[in-house]
Motif scaffolding. Sequence first.
Motif, PDB file in Angstrom:
ATOM      1  N   GLU A  98     142.288  74.113  41.646  1.00  0.00           N
ATOM      2  CA  GLU A  98     143.599  74.696  41.897  1.00  0.00           C
ATOM      3  C   GLU A  98     143.482  76.120  42.419  1.00  0.00           C
ATOM      4  O   GLU A  98     142.569  76.860  42.047  1.00  0.00           O
ATOM      5  N   ARG A  99     144.426  76.462  43.285  1.00  0.00           N
ATOM      6  CA  ARG A  99     144.507  77.849  43.739  1.00  0.00           C
ATOM      7  C   ARG A  99     144.946  78.730  42.567  1.00  0.00           C
ATOM      8  O   ARG A  99     145.710  78.285  41.704  1.00  0.00           O
ATOM      9  N   PRO A 100     144.518  79.978  42.544  1.00  0.00           N
ATOM     10  CA  PRO A 100     145.015  80.884  41.502  1.00  0.00           C
ATOM     11  C   PRO A 100     146.527  81.060  41.616  1.00  0.00           C
ATOM     12  O   PRO A 100     147.095  80.992  42.713  1.00  0.00           O
ATOM     13  N   ARG A 101     147.173  81.299  40.520  1.00  0.00           N
ATOM     14  CA  ARG A 101     148.606  81.574  40.499  1.00  0.00           C
ATOM     15  C   ARG A 101     148.848  83.059  40.641  1.00  0.00           C
ATOM     16  O   ARG A 101     148.039  83.885  40.188  1.00  0.00           O
ATOM     17  N   LEU A 124     155.408  85.992  48.738  1.00  0.00           N
ATOM     18  CA  LEU A 124     154.775  85.497  47.525  1.00  0.00           C
ATOM     19  C   LEU A 124     155.575  85.951  46.313  1.00  0.00           C
ATOM     20  O   LEU A 124     155.990  87.112  46.244  1.00  0.00           O
ATOM     21  N   GLU A 125     155.771  85.051  45.377  1.00  0.00           N
ATOM     22  CA  GLU A 125     156.496  85.370  44.166  1.00  0.00           C
ATOM     23  C   GLU A 125     155.678  84.933  42.951  1.00  0.00           C
ATOM     24  O   GLU A 125     154.691  84.204  43.068  1.00  0.00           O
ATOM     25  N   ARG A 126     156.112  85.396  41.812  1.00  0.00           N
ATOM     26  CA  ARG A 126     155.438  85.058  40.563  1.00  0.00           C
ATOM     27  C   ARG A 126     155.361  83.539  40.397  1.00  0.00           C
ATOM     28  O   ARG A 126     156.339  82.830  40.669  1.00  0.00           O
ATOM     29  N   ASP A 127     154.178  83.055  39.991  1.00  0.00           N
ATOM     30  CA  ASP A 127     153.886  81.646  39.738  1.00  0.00           C
ATOM     31  C   ASP A 127     153.669  80.833  41.008  1.00  0.00           C
ATOM     32  O   ASP A 127     153.418  79.625  40.933  1.00  0.00           O
ATOM     33  N   ASP A 128     153.762  81.458  42.200  1.00  0.00           N
ATOM     34  CA  ASP A 128     153.398  80.752  43.426  1.00  0.00           C
ATOM     35  C   ASP A 128     151.883  80.596  43.494  1.00  0.00           C
ATOM     36  O   ASP A 128     151.140  81.443  42.985  1.00  0.00           O
ATOM     37  N   PRO A 129     151.377  79.533  44.144  1.00  0.00           N
ATOM     38  CA  PRO A 129     149.934  79.474  44.398  1.00  0.00           C
ATOM     39  C   PRO A 129     149.543  80.582  45.365  1.00  0.00           C
ATOM     40  O   PRO A 129     150.256  80.848  46.344  1.00  0.00           O
ATOM     41  N   PHE A 130     148.444  81.239  45.097  1.00  0.00           N
ATOM     42  CA  PHE A 130     148.020  82.360  45.939  1.00  0.00           C
ATOM     43  C   PHE A 130     147.362  81.835  47.213  1.00  0.00           C
ATOM     44  O   PHE A 130     146.388  81.077  47.170  1.00  0.00           O
ATOM     45  N   ILE A 131     147.920  82.272  48.364  1.00  0.00           N
ATOM     46  CA  ILE A 131     147.394  81.910  49.672  1.00  0.00           C
ATOM     47  C   ILE A 131     147.191  83.207  50.455  1.00  0.00           C
ATOM     48  O   ILE A 131     148.133  83.986  50.649  1.00  0.00           O
ATOM     49  N   ALA A 132     145.969  83.447  50.893  1.00  0.00           N
ATOM     50  CA  ALA A 132     145.649  84.703  51.568  1.00  0.00           C
ATOM     51  C   ALA A 132     146.475  84.895  52.832  1.00  0.00           C
ATOM     52  O   ALA A 132     146.901  86.013  53.149  1.00  0.00           O
ATOM     53  N   ALA A 133     146.717  83.811  53.572  1.00  0.00           N
ATOM     54  CA  ALA A 133     147.497  83.925  54.811  1.00  0.00           C
ATOM     55  C   ALA A 133     148.924  84.380  54.520  1.00  0.00           C
ATOM     56  O   ALA A 133     149.502  85.173  55.272  1.00  0.00           O
ATOM     57  N   ALA A 164     143.423  86.924  33.709  1.00  0.00           N
ATOM     58  CA  ALA A 164     143.122  85.742  32.902  1.00  0.00           C
ATOM     59  C   ALA A 164     144.039  84.580  33.262  1.00  0.00           C
ATOM     60  O   ALA A 164     145.168  84.761  33.710  1.00  0.00           O
ATOM     61  N   GLY A 165     143.528  83.381  33.052  1.00  0.00           N
ATOM     62  CA  GLY A 165     144.328  82.184  33.294  1.00  0.00           C
ATOM     63  C   GLY A 165     144.355  81.764  34.741  1.00  0.00           C
ATOM     64  O   GLY A 165     145.367  81.214  35.203  1.00  0.00           O
ATOM     65  N   ASN A 166     143.259  82.031  35.487  1.00  0.00           N
ATOM     66  CA  ASN A 166     143.193  81.661  36.901  1.00  0.00           C
ATOM     67  C   ASN A 166     144.408  82.190  37.656  1.00  0.00           C
ATOM     68  O   ASN A 166     145.124  81.452  38.344  1.00  0.00           O
ATOM     69  N   ALA A 167     144.653  83.479  37.511  1.00  0.00           N
ATOM     70  CA  ALA A 167     145.811  84.118  38.140  1.00  0.00           C
ATOM     71  C   ALA A 167     145.360  85.348  38.922  1.00  0.00           C
ATOM     72  O   ALA A 167     144.253  85.860  38.749  1.00  0.00           O
ATOM     73  N   VAL A 168     146.251  85.815  39.798  1.00  0.00           N
ATOM     74  CA  VAL A 168     145.967  86.966  40.660  1.00  0.00           C
ATOM     75  C   VAL A 168     147.168  87.891  40.639  1.00  0.00           C
ATOM     76  O   VAL A 168     148.313  87.436  40.789  1.00  0.00           O
ATOM     77  N   ARG A 169     146.904  89.179  40.441  1.00  0.00           N
ATOM     78  CA  ARG A 169     147.947  90.185  40.557  1.00  0.00           C
ATOM     79  C   ARG A 169     147.878  90.775  41.962  1.00  0.00           C
ATOM     80  O   ARG A 169     146.821  91.217  42.422  1.00  0.00           O
TER      81      ARG A 169
END
Length: 534
Positions: A98-101, A124-133, A164-169
């Motif tokens: 899974e992509r980071p959230r 991008l919003e909170r809880d969206d999958p993180f996509i660099a593009a 933590a939790g496979n997430a990205v700020r």
Amino acid sequence: MQRKLVQMAATLGILLVLAAPLSAAAQTLGSFRVEGNENVSADRILITFGLRLGEELAIEDVREGIRRLYDLGQFSDVRVYAEGEDESGLNVVVAVEERPRVSAVEIEGNDRLDDSDLEPALKLERDDPFIAAALEDMRVAVLEIYRDKGFPQATVETRTEEVAGNAVRVTLSIVENTRVTVRKIRFEGNEAFEAADLKKSMETKEDRWWRTDAFFDADVVEEDLRRITELYRKDGYIDARTVGYSAEYDDEGENVTLTVTIEEGSLYEVSGIEWVGASDFAVDALYDLTLVEPGETYKPSDTEQTIRDAYNWYRERGYIYASVRRLEDLEEDGAVRVTFSVDEGEPARIGQIHIVGNERTKEKVIRRELTVEPGDLYRTSEIMASLHRIGNLGFFTDPWVDFAESGEPQQVDLVFSVKERQTGRAGVGVSHTSERGITGFLEITEGNLFGNGQYLDLKWEFGKRSTEVVLGFTEPWFMGRRLSVGFDLYDTDDKRTYGGLSEDFYDSAFKESPDYDSVVNCVDCDRDYIVERE
């Protein structure tokens, strides 16, 4: 690239497992499980992949399932492999990464603009999958907002931090720099137009106390140069061009003076016009609609309008494939000879006429409004008249017409498209008056009864003292002709009493009537009425 290789290798793994059995007998899916999923449910993955237990497996199905999982945008890697088989069939595993959230989107450095100003750019919003593009698109969009708001030197950088939790700020770091206001706009080389006229054609405006958007945007200024050139060309200066502009900042760098340099060129005069390629039946009409004349100032806008009028003239006569080109021959002493070159082609006729989009309205209701039929010569005015009459029915929103190629030469099919709208309404209510007391009403109106284009109006008023029923019906096409026939039926039951009135009332109401002496009381009922004596 490495990720794609992993996907290809994993896909190849199951393909190799399946290839041999498929050559002899088709393999069936015995079991199916998911690995690596945390936020996306296994059920959703299985449903998206599209395989079911007991179904036959094919290589193409596996490829398509992997593609659908990637299209969800939730996974950075998808691997599919087989882990053996039993009597029920092949055991398949779908392993996903899974992509980071996105845990949060933070903005820093925006002192002059509020977060709400930048909100439209936050892709991008909170809880969206993180996509660099998507992050890069967001950075560019924020930068564009700053430029529109008068910060041409603003910069926007992005940072990501794993949590933590496979997430990205995600953090947007903004350096606004100086906000630049356009203090003055000057022109050099303009003689044909006053500066005020040139400024009116520009989107960039000078700062005034009543303006809130007089900011400098280099991209907008470049567009303004094109608008100025177009203004000159429309007035006959076909060689005019804007050389460029210079920007002079004040000491604080907050105000700028723009100087636009213009080369006007010569003002051309029409030395002659000619239509070539037109048939004898069209020449006189084309010359009549020509807006440019010898001896007048040459304006390209007039030739463009002439070409549009020529197209309309030809299309009204069925020549929908006709083409008209303008040729400008610049001569000495600022003269120009204009030639309109015509390729008429052959006139077209209407092939088939299709009606689409009518889910409720019967096709005949629409077709009877058409003023064109298959085999008719193509005429724009008739087609638009048909479209207008369909719109006047009131059954559809924004009907339109498209054109399709016909199987026959020199024919074009018409496709009238409609979108149904609500044609009926119902109402219910209660009212009270001193004369009628409490009454209720129920009203039903339908303008397209059963899709036949008929009108029905039913109204029922009921109360203790009176009841009334009204039924109205209209057929707009009686016996297949444009003849409107209708009727209205009324049934009224008035229970109100007019007895018990005083003698003074009768004296004042009927004293001038010659039949005053004939007023008697009804002896056959228990209420008083006014009747004439036999």
